[in-house]
Design a protein around this motif. Sequence first.
Motif, PDB file in Angstrom:
ATOM      1  N   LEU A 213      -5.444 -21.733 -33.225  1.00 51.95           N
ATOM      2  CA  LEU A 213      -4.610 -21.063 -34.219  1.00 51.95           C
ATOM      3  C   LEU A 213      -3.926 -22.134 -35.061  1.00 51.95           C
ATOM      4  CD1 LEU A 213      -2.897 -18.414 -31.923  1.00 51.95           C
ATOM      5  CD2 LEU A 213      -4.831 -18.073 -33.468  1.00 51.95           C
ATOM      6  N   ALA A 214      -3.757 -21.880 -36.329  1.00 55.61           N
ATOM      7  CA  ALA A 214      -3.067 -22.814 -37.217  1.00 55.61           C
ATOM      8  C   ALA A 214      -1.895 -22.080 -37.856  1.00 55.61           C
ATOM      9  CB  ALA A 214      -4.013 -23.348 -38.283  1.00 55.61           C
ATOM     10  N   PHE A 215      -0.697 -22.542 -37.569  1.00 56.92           N
ATOM     11  CA  PHE A 215       0.524 -21.933 -38.087  1.00 56.92           C
ATOM     12  C   PHE A 215       1.072 -22.762 -39.236  1.00 56.92           C
ATOM     13  CE2 PHE A 215       0.193 -20.598 -33.697  1.00 56.92           C
ATOM     14  CZ  PHE A 215       0.507 -19.258 -33.763  1.00 56.92           C
ATOM     15  N   ALA A 216       1.655 -22.111 -40.208  1.00 56.24           N
ATOM     16  CA  ALA A 216       2.354 -22.836 -41.266  1.00 56.24           C
ATOM     17  C   ALA A 216       3.474 -23.648 -40.616  1.00 56.24           C
ATOM     18  CB  ALA A 216       2.935 -21.856 -42.284  1.00 56.24           C
ATOM     19  N   ALA A 217       3.676 -24.867 -41.090  1.00 52.71           N
ATOM     20  CA  ALA A 217       4.643 -25.760 -40.464  1.00 52.71           C
ATOM     21  C   ALA A 217       6.045 -25.160 -40.408  1.00 52.71           C
ATOM     22  CB  ALA A 217       4.664 -27.100 -41.198  1.00 52.71           C
ATOM     23  N   ASP A 218       6.482 -24.496 -41.472  1.00 48.88           N
ATOM     24  CA  ASP A 218       7.829 -23.913 -41.461  1.00 48.88           C
ATOM     25  C   ASP A 218       7.919 -22.729 -40.505  1.00 48.88           C
ATOM     26  OD1 ASP A 218       6.228 -22.336 -43.106  1.00 48.88           O
ATOM     27  OD2 ASP A 218       7.800 -21.968 -44.573  1.00 48.88           O
ATOM     28  N   GLY A 219       6.860 -21.953 -40.394  1.00 46.29           N
ATOM     29  CA  GLY A 219       6.830 -20.840 -39.448  1.00 46.29           C
ATOM     30  C   GLY A 219       6.875 -21.319 -38.011  1.00 46.29           C
ATOM     31  N   TRP A 220       6.140 -22.389 -37.729  1.00 46.19           N
ATOM     32  CA  TRP A 220       6.127 -22.954 -36.372  1.00 46.19           C
ATOM     33  C   TRP A 220       7.499 -23.501 -36.015  1.00 46.19           C
ATOM     34  CZ3 TRP A 220       3.485 -22.554 -32.132  1.00 46.19           C
ATOM     35  CH2 TRP A 220       3.649 -23.481 -31.121  1.00 46.19           C
ATOM     36  N   SER A 221       8.125 -24.180 -36.956  1.00 42.97           N
ATOM     37  CA  SER A 221       9.456 -24.727 -36.721  1.00 42.97           C
ATOM     38  C   SER A 221      10.462 -23.617 -36.413  1.00 42.97           C
ATOM     39  CB  SER A 221       9.906 -25.527 -37.948  1.00 42.97           C
ATOM     40  OG  SER A 221      11.197 -26.024 -37.774  1.00 42.97           O
ATOM     41  N   SER A 222      10.378 -22.515 -37.152  1.00 42.59           N
ATOM     42  CA  SER A 222      11.263 -21.373 -36.905  1.00 42.59           C
ATOM     43  C   SER A 222      11.007 -20.772 -35.527  1.00 42.59           C
ATOM     44  CB  SER A 222      11.057 -20.301 -37.977  1.00 42.59           C
ATOM     45  OG  SER A 222      11.446 -20.783 -39.230  1.00 42.59           O
ATOM     46  N   PHE A 223       9.740 -20.671 -35.149  1.00 45.95           N
ATOM     47  CA  PHE A 223       9.392 -20.130 -33.835  1.00 45.95           C
ATOM     48  C   PHE A 223       9.950 -21.004 -32.716  1.00 45.95           C
ATOM     49  CE2 PHE A 223       6.382 -20.327 -30.246  1.00 45.95           C
ATOM     50  CZ  PHE A 223       6.569 -19.060 -29.737  1.00 45.95           C
ATOM     51  N   VAL A 224       9.757 -22.322 -32.813  1.00 49.14           N
ATOM     52  CA  VAL A 224      10.250 -23.241 -31.776  1.00 49.14           C
ATOM     53  C   VAL A 224      11.769 -23.157 -31.678  1.00 49.14           C
ATOM     54  CG1 VAL A 224      10.469 -25.682 -31.139  1.00 49.14           C
ATOM     55  CG2 VAL A 224       8.262 -24.783 -31.896  1.00 49.14           C
ATOM     56  N   SER A 225      12.450 -23.087 -32.804  1.00 55.17           N
ATOM     57  CA  SER A 225      13.914 -22.959 -32.787  1.00 55.17           C
ATOM     58  C   SER A 225      14.349 -21.663 -32.113  1.00 55.17           C
ATOM     59  CB  SER A 225      14.475 -23.002 -34.212  1.00 55.17           C
ATOM     60  OG  SER A 225      14.279 -24.260 -34.780  1.00 55.17           O
ATOM     61  N   ALA A 226      13.641 -20.578 -32.383  1.00 53.25           N
ATOM     62  CA  ALA A 226      13.977 -19.300 -31.764  1.00 53.25           C
ATOM     63  C   ALA A 226      13.786 -19.336 -30.259  1.00 53.25           C
ATOM     64  CB  ALA A 226      13.135 -18.175 -32.383  1.00 53.25           C
ATOM     65  N   VAL A 227      12.733 -19.997 -29.808  1.00 54.88           N
ATOM     66  CA  VAL A 227      12.490 -20.124 -28.364  1.00 54.88           C
ATOM     67  C   VAL A 227      13.606 -20.949 -27.725  1.00 54.88           C
ATOM     68  CG1 VAL A 227      10.964 -21.124 -26.609  1.00 54.88           C
ATOM     69  CG2 VAL A 227       9.995 -19.834 -28.516  1.00 54.88           C
TER      70      VAL A 227
ATOM     71  N   VAL B 230      -0.507 -28.657 -28.780  1.00 55.28           N
ATOM     72  CA  VAL B 230      -0.231 -28.719 -30.207  1.00 55.28           C
ATOM     73  C   VAL B 230      -0.771 -30.043 -30.724  1.00 55.28           C
ATOM     74  CG1 VAL B 230       1.614 -28.797 -31.923  1.00 55.28           C
ATOM     75  CG2 VAL B 230       1.842 -27.326 -29.926  1.00 55.28           C
ATOM     76  N   ALA B 231      -1.416 -30.010 -31.878  1.00 50.01           N
ATOM     77  CA  ALA B 231      -1.905 -31.239 -32.510  1.00 50.01           C
ATOM     78  C   ALA B 231      -0.918 -31.672 -33.581  1.00 50.01           C
ATOM     79  CB  ALA B 231      -3.281 -31.025 -33.116  1.00 50.01           C
ATOM     80  N   CYS B 232      -0.481 -32.911 -33.494  1.00 49.51           N
ATOM     81  CA  CYS B 232       0.454 -33.458 -34.479  1.00 49.51           C
ATOM     82  C   CYS B 232      -0.320 -34.205 -35.559  1.00 49.51           C
ATOM     83  CB  CYS B 232       1.425 -34.410 -33.789  1.00 49.51           C
ATOM     84  SG  CYS B 232       2.419 -33.601 -32.529  1.00 49.51           S
ATOM     85  N   GLY B 233       0.350 -34.512 -36.635  1.00 55.61           N
ATOM     86  CA  GLY B 233      -0.244 -35.314 -37.689  1.00 55.61           C
ATOM     87  C   GLY B 233      -0.777 -34.517 -38.865  1.00 55.61           C
ATOM     88  N   PHE B 234      -0.583 -33.214 -38.849  1.00 53.76           N
ATOM     89  CA  PHE B 234      -0.988 -32.368 -39.962  1.00 53.76           C
ATOM     90  C   PHE B 234       0.278 -31.994 -40.726  1.00 53.76           C
ATOM     91  CE2 PHE B 234      -4.234 -32.051 -36.797  1.00 53.76           C
ATOM     92  CZ  PHE B 234      -5.412 -32.035 -37.519  1.00 53.76           C
ATOM     93  N   THR B 235       0.231 -32.030 -42.040  1.00 51.50           N
ATOM     94  CA  THR B 235       1.450 -31.813 -42.819  1.00 51.50           C
ATOM     95  C   THR B 235       1.759 -30.343 -43.081  1.00 51.50           C
ATOM     96  OG1 THR B 235       0.192 -32.149 -44.842  1.00 51.50           O
ATOM     97  CG2 THR B 235       1.360 -34.050 -43.966  1.00 51.50           C
ATOM     98  N   ALA B 236       0.771 -29.568 -43.426  1.00 52.42           N
ATOM     99  CA  ALA B 236       1.031 -28.183 -43.841  1.00 52.42           C
ATOM    100  C   ALA B 236       0.897 -27.176 -42.706  1.00 52.42           C
ATOM    101  CB  ALA B 236       0.092 -27.789 -44.976  1.00 52.42           C
ATOM    102  N   VAL B 237       0.163 -27.532 -41.663  1.00 53.20           N
ATOM    103  CA  VAL B 237      -0.097 -26.594 -40.575  1.00 53.20           C
ATOM    104  C   VAL B 237       0.111 -27.260 -39.222  1.00 53.20           C
ATOM    105  CG1 VAL B 237      -1.774 -25.244 -41.900  1.00 53.20           C
ATOM    106  CG2 VAL B 237      -2.556 -27.113 -40.456  1.00 53.20           C
TER     107      VAL B 237
ATOM    108  N   ARG C 190      -3.671 -24.606 -29.437  1.00 55.57           N
ATOM    109  CA  ARG C 190      -4.795 -24.098 -28.654  1.00 55.57           C
ATOM    110  C   ARG C 190      -4.381 -23.893 -27.202  1.00 55.57           C
ATOM    111  NH1 ARG C 190      -8.724 -29.431 -28.051  1.00 55.57           N
ATOM    112  NH2 ARG C 190      -7.404 -30.526 -26.536  1.00 55.57           N
ATOM    113  N   ASP C 191      -5.194 -23.160 -26.483  1.00 56.30           N
ATOM    114  CA  ASP C 191      -5.014 -22.915 -25.052  1.00 56.30           C
ATOM    115  C   ASP C 191      -5.560 -24.125 -24.303  1.00 56.30           C
ATOM    116  OD1 ASP C 191      -5.115 -22.084 -22.397  1.00 56.30           O
ATOM    117  OD2 ASP C 191      -6.000 -20.141 -22.865  1.00 56.30           O
ATOM    118  N   SER C 192      -4.735 -24.782 -23.498  1.00 52.69           N
ATOM    119  CA  SER C 192      -5.180 -25.988 -22.804  1.00 52.69           C
ATOM    120  C   SER C 192      -6.287 -25.712 -21.789  1.00 52.69           C
ATOM    121  CB  SER C 192      -4.001 -26.675 -22.107  1.00 52.69           C
ATOM    122  OG  SER C 192      -3.489 -25.847 -21.088  1.00 52.69           O
ATOM    123  N   LYS C 193      -6.382 -24.483 -21.315  1.00 54.75           N
ATOM    124  CA  LYS C 193      -7.436 -24.134 -20.353  1.00 54.75           C
ATOM    125  C   LYS C 193      -8.778 -23.935 -21.041  1.00 54.75           C
ATOM    126  CE  LYS C 193      -5.187 -20.547 -18.845  1.00 54.75           C
ATOM    127  NZ  LYS C 193      -4.180 -20.621 -19.877  1.00 54.75           N
TER     128      LYS C 193
END
Length: 69
Positions: free
Chosen positions: A48-62, A27-34, A38-41
């Motif tokens: 892929l670029a996820f909306a910040a609020d969507g990503w936050s919801s996904f991480v919380s669900a995990v 995950v790349a940090c330092g972007f405000t809206a997204v 990427r796959d480390s391999k």
Amino acid sequence: MRSLDLTAAVWHRSSYSNQDGGQCLEVACGFTAVIPVRDSKNPHGPTLAFAADGWSSFVSAVKDGAVGA
């Protein structure tokens, strides 16, 4: 769709990554809206670029166990 400039992105690998680098994401940090992901391999492959609020919801669900591996 507009392009996202990731040339200066600083990527961070998941703490769940194993020593062999298998099944890892970065995950790349330092972007405000997204949140760029990427796959480390395949660091030069697609990102892929996820909306910040969507990503936050996904991480919380995990973390809550609502999303299986």
